[in-house]
Design an enzyme around this catalytic site. Sequence first.
Site, PDB file in Angstrom:
ATOM      1  N   LYS A 223      52.718  29.430  31.442  1.00 32.64           N
ATOM      2  CA  LYS A 223      54.125  29.160  31.743  1.00 32.64           C
ATOM      3  C   LYS A 223      54.661  28.023  30.857  1.00 32.64           C
ATOM      4  O   LYS A 223      53.870  27.333  30.190  1.00 32.64           O
ATOM      5  CB  LYS A 223      54.258  28.832  33.238  1.00 32.64           C
ATOM      6  CG  LYS A 223      53.854  30.014  34.144  1.00 32.64           C
ATOM      7  CD  LYS A 223      54.071  29.694  35.623  1.00 32.64           C
ATOM      8  CE  LYS A 223      53.617  30.844  36.515  1.00 32.64           C
ATOM      9  NZ  LYS A 223      53.886  30.585  37.955  1.00 32.64           N
TER      10      LYS A 223
ATOM     11  N   ASN B 217      53.202  25.462  37.765  1.00 28.35           N
ATOM     12  CA  ASN B 217      51.768  25.617  38.001  1.00 28.35           C
ATOM     13  C   ASN B 217      51.025  26.296  36.857  1.00 28.35           C
ATOM     14  O   ASN B 217      50.011  26.961  37.065  1.00 28.35           O
ATOM     15  CB  ASN B 217      51.519  26.302  39.348  1.00 28.35           C
ATOM     16  CG  ASN B 217      52.149  27.683  39.422  1.00 28.35           C
ATOM     17  OD1 ASN B 217      52.626  28.199  38.428  1.00 28.35           O
ATOM     18  ND2 ASN B 217      52.125  28.289  40.591  1.00 28.35           N
TER      19      ASN B 217
ATOM     20  N   GLU C   7      52.931  44.898  34.755  1.00 31.13           N
ATOM     21  CA  GLU C   7      53.252  43.720  33.946  1.00 31.13           C
ATOM     22  C   GLU C   7      52.858  43.903  32.479  1.00 31.13           C
ATOM     23  O   GLU C   7      53.590  43.464  31.583  1.00 31.13           O
ATOM     24  CB  GLU C   7      52.579  42.483  34.560  1.00 31.13           C
ATOM     25  CG  GLU C   7      53.198  42.128  35.915  1.00 31.13           C
ATOM     26  CD  GLU C   7      52.419  41.087  36.707  1.00 31.13           C
ATOM     27  OE1 GLU C   7      51.402  40.570  36.194  1.00 31.13           O
ATOM     28  OE2 GLU C   7      52.835  40.792  37.846  1.00 31.13           O
TER      29      GLU C   7
ATOM     30  N   TYR D  15      59.473  38.917  38.133  1.00 34.48           N
ATOM     31  CA  TYR D  15      59.345  38.351  39.475  1.00 34.48           C
ATOM     32  C   TYR D  15      60.188  39.089  40.513  1.00 34.48           C
ATOM     33  O   TYR D  15      60.552  38.502  41.542  1.00 34.48           O
ATOM     34  CB  TYR D  15      59.711  36.867  39.451  1.00 34.48           C
ATOM     35  CG  TYR D  15      58.585  35.970  38.953  1.00 34.48           C
ATOM     36  CD1 TYR D  15      57.333  35.977  39.585  1.00 34.48           C
ATOM     37  CD2 TYR D  15      58.760  35.099  37.883  1.00 34.48           C
ATOM     38  CE1 TYR D  15      56.299  35.156  39.143  1.00 34.48           C
ATOM     39  CE2 TYR D  15      57.734  34.273  37.437  1.00 34.48           C
ATOM     40  CZ  TYR D  15      56.500  34.309  38.078  1.00 34.48           C
ATOM     41  OH  TYR D  15      55.474  33.492  37.648  1.00 34.48           O
TER      42      TYR D  15
ATOM     43  N   ARG E 135      42.236  35.499  38.645  1.00 32.20           N
ATOM     44  CA  ARG E 135      42.916  34.816  39.759  1.00 32.20           C
ATOM     45  C   ARG E 135      42.052  33.659  40.274  1.00 32.20           C
ATOM     46  O   ARG E 135      42.560  32.595  40.641  1.00 32.20           O
ATOM     47  CB  ARG E 135      43.210  35.797  40.901  1.00 32.20           C
ATOM     48  CG  ARG E 135      44.212  36.892  40.542  1.00 32.20           C
ATOM     49  CD  ARG E 135      45.635  36.413  40.509  1.00 32.20           C
ATOM     50  NE  ARG E 135      46.123  36.007  41.815  1.00 32.20           N
ATOM     51  CZ  ARG E 135      47.393  35.676  42.071  1.00 32.20           C
ATOM     52  NH1 ARG E 135      48.305  35.722  41.098  1.00 32.20           N
ATOM     53  NH2 ARG E 135      47.767  35.298  43.264  1.00 32.20           N
TER      54      ARG E 135
ATOM     55  N   HIS F 230      50.302  32.214  35.080  1.00 35.31           N
ATOM     56  CA  HIS F 230      50.489  33.399  35.920  1.00 35.31           C
ATOM     57  C   HIS F 230      49.389  34.403  35.606  1.00 35.31           C
ATOM     58  O   HIS F 230      49.012  34.550  34.447  1.00 35.31           O
ATOM     59  CB  HIS F 230      51.841  34.070  35.652  1.00 35.31           C
ATOM     60  CG  HIS F 230      51.888  35.490  36.152  1.00 35.31           C
ATOM     61  ND1 HIS F 230      52.162  35.803  37.458  1.00 35.31           N
ATOM     62  CD2 HIS F 230      51.615  36.669  35.544  1.00 35.31           C
ATOM     63  CE1 HIS F 230      52.086  37.122  37.620  1.00 35.31           C
ATOM     64  NE2 HIS F 230      51.754  37.670  36.462  1.00 35.31           N
TER      65      HIS F 230
END
Length: 136
Positions: free
Chosen positions: A9, A112, A126, A49, A85, A115
């Site tokens: 990000k 954060n 995605e 999103y 993840r 992604h």
Amino acid sequence: IEKTFIMVKPDGVKRQVVGDIIDRFERRGFELKGAKLINVPRELAEEHYAEHKERPFFGELVEFITSGPVFAMVWEGENVIKLARIMMGATKPEESQPGTIRGDYAVTISENVIHGSDSPASAEREISLWFGEGLA
Ligand code: GTP
Ligand code: MG
């Protein structure tokens, strides 16, 4: 063999942790299949999103993702969706463990650093959205 969509990000790009994040995925044994540094058009951010459209933080989320370049990637490997993840760490900073990417770098829920797709269906959606059908 699985593929997943990973994005550093704008906060992560600004803080120059792209190299570290690539290094972590390479060391784990995953293979880089695509990568690009891009300024995210608003429509792409909203589409990415879309599942959060009704959430109170949606506007803030889109503002943030479009605030500077992101580094978008496709990684391939055994169980890469779930393992990525785990490498990322939890969304909430008080739950992300040291040693994970967020646990090492992030202290807020909005900025954060990274992604990663949360399921095989998300990964397929995605990867097509960000890289087109060629990579999916
Ligand atoms: P992503 O990989 O970015 O999708 O994160 P995630 O899958 O760990 O979390 P989720 O999909 O639930 O939320 C998407 C993003 O919205 C998060 O990464 C946060 O940046 C942001 N977000 C989630 N919950 C909140 C919140 O309560 N407040 C704010 N400001 N942002 C939030
Ligand atoms: Mg998510």
